[in-house]
Design a protein around this motif. Structure first.
Motif, PDB file in Angstrom:
ATOM      1  N   GLY A   9       0.681  -1.013   0.010  1.00 13.41           N
ATOM      2  CA  GLY A   9       0.014   0.206   0.040  1.00 13.41           C
ATOM      3  C   GLY A   9       0.999   1.172  -0.187  1.00 13.41           C
ATOM      4  N   GLY A  10       2.214   1.038  -0.513  1.00 16.52           N
ATOM      5  CA  GLY A  10       3.033   2.153  -0.809  1.00 16.52           C
ATOM      6  C   GLY A  10       3.695   2.807   0.649  1.00 16.52           C
ATOM      7  N   LYS A  11       3.693   1.780   1.495  1.00 15.64           N
ATOM      8  CA  LYS A  11       4.334   1.925   2.825  1.00 15.64           C
ATOM      9  C   LYS A  11       5.314   0.541   3.028  1.00 15.64           C
ATOM     10  CE  LYS A  11       0.472   4.630   4.915  1.00 15.64           C
ATOM     11  NZ  LYS A  11      -0.227   4.591   6.239  1.00 15.64           N
ATOM     12  N   THR A  12       6.354   1.010   3.833  1.00 21.34           N
ATOM     13  CA  THR A  12       7.445  -0.108   3.974  1.00 21.34           C
ATOM     14  C   THR A  12       6.671  -0.817   5.343  1.00 21.34           C
ATOM     15  OG1 THR A  12       9.231   1.193   3.245  1.00 21.34           O
ATOM     16  CG2 THR A  12       9.871  -0.665   4.818  1.00 21.34           C
ATOM     17  N   ARG A  13       6.904  -2.115   4.937  1.00 21.18           N
ATOM     18  CA  ARG A  13       6.481  -3.243   6.174  1.00 21.18           C
ATOM     19  C   ARG A  13       7.665  -4.211   6.224  1.00 21.18           C
ATOM     20  NH1 ARG A  13       3.803   0.511   7.344  1.00 21.18           N
ATOM     21  NH2 ARG A  13       1.647   0.677   7.669  1.00 21.18           N
ATOM     22  N   PHE A  14       7.474  -4.747   7.437  1.00 20.16           N
ATOM     23  CA  PHE A  14       8.556  -6.002   7.506  1.00 20.16           C
ATOM     24  C   PHE A  14       7.852  -7.259   7.689  1.00 20.16           C
ATOM     25  CE2 PHE A  14      11.683  -2.813  10.036  1.00 20.16           C
ATOM     26  CZ  PHE A  14      11.937  -2.267   8.987  1.00 20.16           C
ATOM     27  N   VAL A  15       8.015  -8.105   6.923  1.00 21.63           N
ATOM     28  CA  VAL A  15       7.062  -9.283   6.960  1.00 21.63           C
ATOM     29  C   VAL A  15       7.212 -10.111   8.153  1.00 21.63           C
ATOM     30  CG1 VAL A  15       7.333 -11.765   5.975  1.00 21.63           C
ATOM     31  CG2 VAL A  15       7.646  -9.686   4.410  1.00 21.63           C
ATOM     32  N   CYS A  16       8.411  -9.948   9.032  1.00 22.91           N
ATOM     33  CA  CYS A  16       8.647 -10.705  10.375  1.00 22.91           C
ATOM     34  C   CYS A  16       7.496 -10.039  11.493  1.00 22.91           C
ATOM     35  CB  CYS A  16       9.836 -10.646  10.760  1.00 22.91           C
ATOM     36  SG  CYS A  16      10.448  -8.973  11.100  1.00 22.91           S
ATOM     37  N   VAL A  17       7.294  -8.893  11.389  1.00 22.05           N
ATOM     38  CA  VAL A  17       6.555  -8.180  12.499  1.00 22.05           C
ATOM     39  C   VAL A  17       5.120  -7.699  11.779  1.00 22.05           C
ATOM     40  CG1 VAL A  17       8.440  -7.741  13.755  1.00 22.05           C
ATOM     41  CG2 VAL A  17       7.550  -6.045  12.168  1.00 22.05           C
ATOM     42  N   HIS A  18       5.134  -7.223  10.626  1.00 21.62           N
ATOM     43  CA  HIS A  18       3.879  -6.795  10.331  1.00 21.62           C
ATOM     44  C   HIS A  18       2.878  -7.929   9.529  1.00 21.62           C
ATOM     45  CE1 HIS A  18       6.163  -2.877  10.307  1.00 21.62           C
ATOM     46  NE2 HIS A  18       5.189  -2.843  11.325  1.00 21.62           N
ATOM     47  N   GLY A  19       3.821  -8.882   9.193  1.00 21.11           N
ATOM     48  CA  GLY A  19       3.103 -10.156   8.274  1.00 21.11           C
ATOM     49  C   GLY A  19       2.900 -11.236   9.056  1.00 21.11           C
ATOM     50  N   PRO A  20       3.132 -12.498   8.380  1.00 16.32           N
ATOM     51  CA  PRO A  20       3.815 -12.701   7.207  1.00 16.32           C
ATOM     52  C   PRO A  20       2.459 -12.433   6.083  1.00 16.32           C
ATOM     53  CG  PRO A  20       3.406 -14.746   7.946  1.00 16.32           C
ATOM     54  CD  PRO A  20       3.311 -13.792   9.183  1.00 16.32           C
ATOM     55  N   GLU A  21       1.426 -12.336   6.614  1.00 16.39           N
ATOM     56  CA  GLU A  21       0.182 -12.038   5.753  1.00 16.39           C
ATOM     57  C   GLU A  21      -0.316 -10.703   5.364  1.00 16.39           C
ATOM     58  OE1 GLU A  21      -2.955 -14.390   6.956  1.00 16.39           O
ATOM     59  OE2 GLU A  21      -2.009 -16.584   7.077  1.00 16.39           O
ATOM     60  N   PHE A  22      -0.476 -10.327   4.141  1.00 13.86           N
ATOM     61  CA  PHE A  22      -0.709  -8.937   3.752  1.00 13.86           C
ATOM     62  C   PHE A  22      -1.917  -9.306   2.764  1.00 13.86           C
ATOM     63  CE2 PHE A  22       3.733  -8.673   4.904  1.00 13.86           C
ATOM     64  CZ  PHE A  22       3.674  -7.717   5.713  1.00 13.86           C
ATOM     65  N   ASP A  23      -2.626  -7.941   2.649  1.00 13.83           N
ATOM     66  CA  ASP A  23      -3.591  -7.854   1.419  1.00 13.83           C
ATOM     67  C   ASP A  23      -2.846  -7.754   0.067  1.00 13.83           C
ATOM     68  OD1 ASP A  23      -5.047  -6.758  -0.549  1.00 13.83           O
ATOM     69  OD2 ASP A  23      -6.252  -5.147   0.572  1.00 13.83           O
ATOM     70  N   GLY A  24      -3.024  -8.867  -0.775  1.00 11.17           N
ATOM     71  CA  GLY A  24      -2.347  -9.201  -1.820  1.00 11.17           C
ATOM     72  C   GLY A  24      -2.400  -8.252  -2.863  1.00 11.17           C
ATOM     73  N   HIS A  25      -3.607  -7.217  -3.005  1.00 14.07           N
ATOM     74  CA  HIS A  25      -3.587  -6.400  -3.953  1.00 14.07           C
ATOM     75  C   HIS A  25      -2.974  -4.990  -3.455  1.00 14.07           C
ATOM     76  CE1 HIS A  25      -8.057  -8.411  -4.463  1.00 14.07           C
ATOM     77  NE2 HIS A  25      -7.186  -8.866  -5.490  1.00 14.07           N
ATOM     78  N   GLN A  26      -2.386  -5.205  -2.441  1.00 13.86           N
ATOM     79  CA  GLN A  26      -1.604  -3.811  -1.997  1.00 13.86           C
ATOM     80  C   GLN A  26      -0.247  -4.178  -2.007  1.00 13.86           C
ATOM     81  OE1 GLN A  26      -2.989  -0.873  -1.001  1.00 13.86           O
ATOM     82  NE2 GLN A  26      -4.880  -1.751  -1.984  1.00 13.86           N
ATOM     83  N   VAL A  27       0.295  -5.187  -2.163  1.00 15.82           N
ATOM     84  CA  VAL A  27       1.728  -6.025  -2.223  1.00 15.82           C
ATOM     85  C   VAL A  27       2.361  -5.542  -3.389  1.00 15.82           C
ATOM     86  CG1 VAL A  27       3.463  -7.637  -2.166  1.00 15.82           C
ATOM     87  CG2 VAL A  27       1.513  -7.760  -0.782  1.00 15.82           C
ATOM     88  N   ASP A  28       3.616  -4.593  -3.308  1.00 17.65           N
ATOM     89  CA  ASP A  28       4.522  -4.360  -4.510  1.00 17.65           C
ATOM     90  C   ASP A  28       5.125  -5.907  -4.872  1.00 17.65           C
ATOM     91  OD1 ASP A  28       6.313  -3.752  -6.371  1.00 17.65           O
ATOM     92  OD2 ASP A  28       6.595  -1.840  -5.325  1.00 17.65           O
ATOM     93  N   PHE A  29       4.618  -6.622  -5.691  1.00 15.07           N
ATOM     94  CA  PHE A  29       5.436  -7.835  -6.030  1.00 15.07           C
ATOM     95  C   PHE A  29       6.547  -7.748  -7.066  1.00 15.07           C
ATOM     96  CE2 PHE A  29       1.073  -9.713  -4.937  1.00 15.07           C
ATOM     97  CZ  PHE A  29       1.598 -10.847  -4.325  1.00 15.07           C
ATOM     98  N   GLU A  30       6.613  -6.625  -7.900  1.00  8.01           N
ATOM     99  CA  GLU A  30       7.746  -6.658  -8.511  1.00  8.01           C
ATOM    100  C   GLU A  30       8.889  -6.312  -7.739  1.00  8.01           C
ATOM    101  OE1 GLU A  30       8.011  -7.112 -11.626  1.00  8.01           O
ATOM    102  OE2 GLU A  30       5.957  -7.372 -11.821  1.00  8.01           O
ATOM    103  N   GLU A  31       8.753  -5.407  -6.754  1.00  5.65           N
ATOM    104  CA  GLU A  31       9.839  -5.307  -5.646  1.00  5.65           C
ATOM    105  C   GLU A  31      10.101  -6.326  -4.817  1.00  5.65           C
ATOM    106  OE1 GLU A  31      10.359  -1.628  -2.400  1.00  5.65           O
ATOM    107  OE2 GLU A  31       9.136  -3.219  -1.874  1.00  5.65           O
ATOM    108  N   TYR A  32       9.268  -7.166  -4.348  1.00  8.07           N
ATOM    109  CA  TYR A  32       9.240  -8.388  -3.625  1.00  8.07           C
ATOM    110  C   TYR A  32      10.253  -9.229  -4.229  1.00  8.07           C
ATOM    111  CZ  TYR A  32       7.543 -12.775  -1.235  1.00  8.07           C
ATOM    112  OH  TYR A  32       7.591 -13.971  -0.830  1.00  8.07           O
ATOM    113  N   ILE A  33       9.656  -9.746  -5.432  1.00  7.14           N
ATOM    114  CA  ILE A  33      10.382 -10.643  -6.447  1.00  7.14           C
ATOM    115  C   ILE A  33      12.065 -10.144  -6.459  1.00  7.14           C
ATOM    116  CG2 ILE A  33      10.567 -11.758  -8.524  1.00  7.14           C
ATOM    117  CD1 ILE A  33       7.561 -11.655  -8.704  1.00  7.14           C
TER     118      ILE A  33
END
Length: 283
Positions: free
Chosen positions: A230-254
């Motif tokens: 959603g345009g904000k930096t999140r840490f998978v370990c403490v904010h996740g590991p689950e997120f709204d998939g429509h908000q994830v920047d997958f290009e950056e993630y990959i």
């Protein structure tokens, strides 16, 4: 130290370990993960918990042997001990009554999706499942998933089992047929989750994904697992590991998941050539 009480080869490159960890087993919930270190010199490996037994005080961990560290972990057997194991980490899955929940698992992603799907079923949801693998030999936990799903479909890339094609082919069919779906959970390779989210976005369908970024400490201190949601930096370990998939920047993630691909390949090549490390990780 954490004793291994059971091992099972689920596929040629996929292994199950049942590990004695009573304190973690007492508190873990669906969707959470642990970080383990095989030996004093071992790499820290994050793994979503695939199952647990609170009475026996054990955790079930399922992983794919793809690099040096997971190959070393795969060599461990019953009676061996894991040096370090911390958890439960991350936030549990949001389990509630949605109505009809569709669980889409790809490859090794079927392992973490299993306890979440079970929790959805226990919460009174109608659970539909789509499982995908490159070939039949790599399909895991089909019987377990079928037992808790009201309906289940299988796809394989090569057509060796189930429907030939991708999980998104089966998802597209369900959506086009108008079957009521209230929520989708997708766990698998990043490109698979991205494709699922693109498809569900066209239908305005709530979609949750579970991410497995590169991780070091697992408690939010190192920042290695950061993603943009959603345009904000999140840490998978403490904010996740689950997120709204429509908000994830997958290009950056990959891109971030591939940052150390060259080094990983070099370490694997040295390991396969014999290296100098023994079973305990020491020279």
């Amino acid at each position: 130290m954490f004793p291994i009480v059971k091992t099972q080869r689920l596929a040629s490159s996929i292994k199950l370990l049942e590990v004695e960890a009573p304190l973690i087993a007492r508190k873990v919930k669906a969707g959470q993960f642990v970080v383990l270190r095989r030996s004093e010199q071992g790499e820290r490996i994050p793994l979503t918990v695939a199952d647990w037994n609170r009475e026996r005080g054990t955790l079930t961990l399922i992983f794919q042997e793809v690099g040096k560290s997971t190959l070393e972990l795969g060599r461990m057997g019953e009676g061996d001990e894991i040096q370090d194991l911390i958890g439960p980490l991350g936030n549990p899955s949001e389990i509630k009554h949605y109505g009809t929940v569709l669980c889409v698992g790809g490859g090794i992603g079927i392992a973490p999706i299993y306890p979440i799907a079970r929790a959805f079923r226990e919460a009174g949801n109608r659970v539909l499942s789509i499982l995908g693998a490159r070939q039949r030999e790599l399909l895991i936990l089909e019987e377990e998933m079928r037992a808790l799903s009201h309906e289940l479909w299988v796809t394989t890339d090569d057509g060796s089992y189930g429907r030939q094609g991708l999980v998104t082919d089966e998802l597209r069919r369900l959506l086009e047929e108008g079957d009521r779906i209230d929520m989708v959970l997708a766990i698998g390779p990043p490109v698979m989750m991205q494709a699922v989210c693109r498809l569900t976005a066209l239908h305005g369908l709530k979609t949750t994904v579970s991410l497995d970024s590169i991780m070091v400490d697992g408690t939010g201190m190192c920042g290695a697992c950061r993603v943009t949601v959603g345009g904000k930096t999140r840490f998978v370990c403490v904010h996740g590991p689950e997120f709204d998939g429509h908000q994830v920047d997958f290009e950056e993630y990959i891109q971030r998941k591939r940052m150390y691909l060259a080094q990983e390949r070099q370490a694997l090549e040295r390991f396969r050539q014999g290296g100098t490390e023994g079973k305990d990780g020491r020279g």
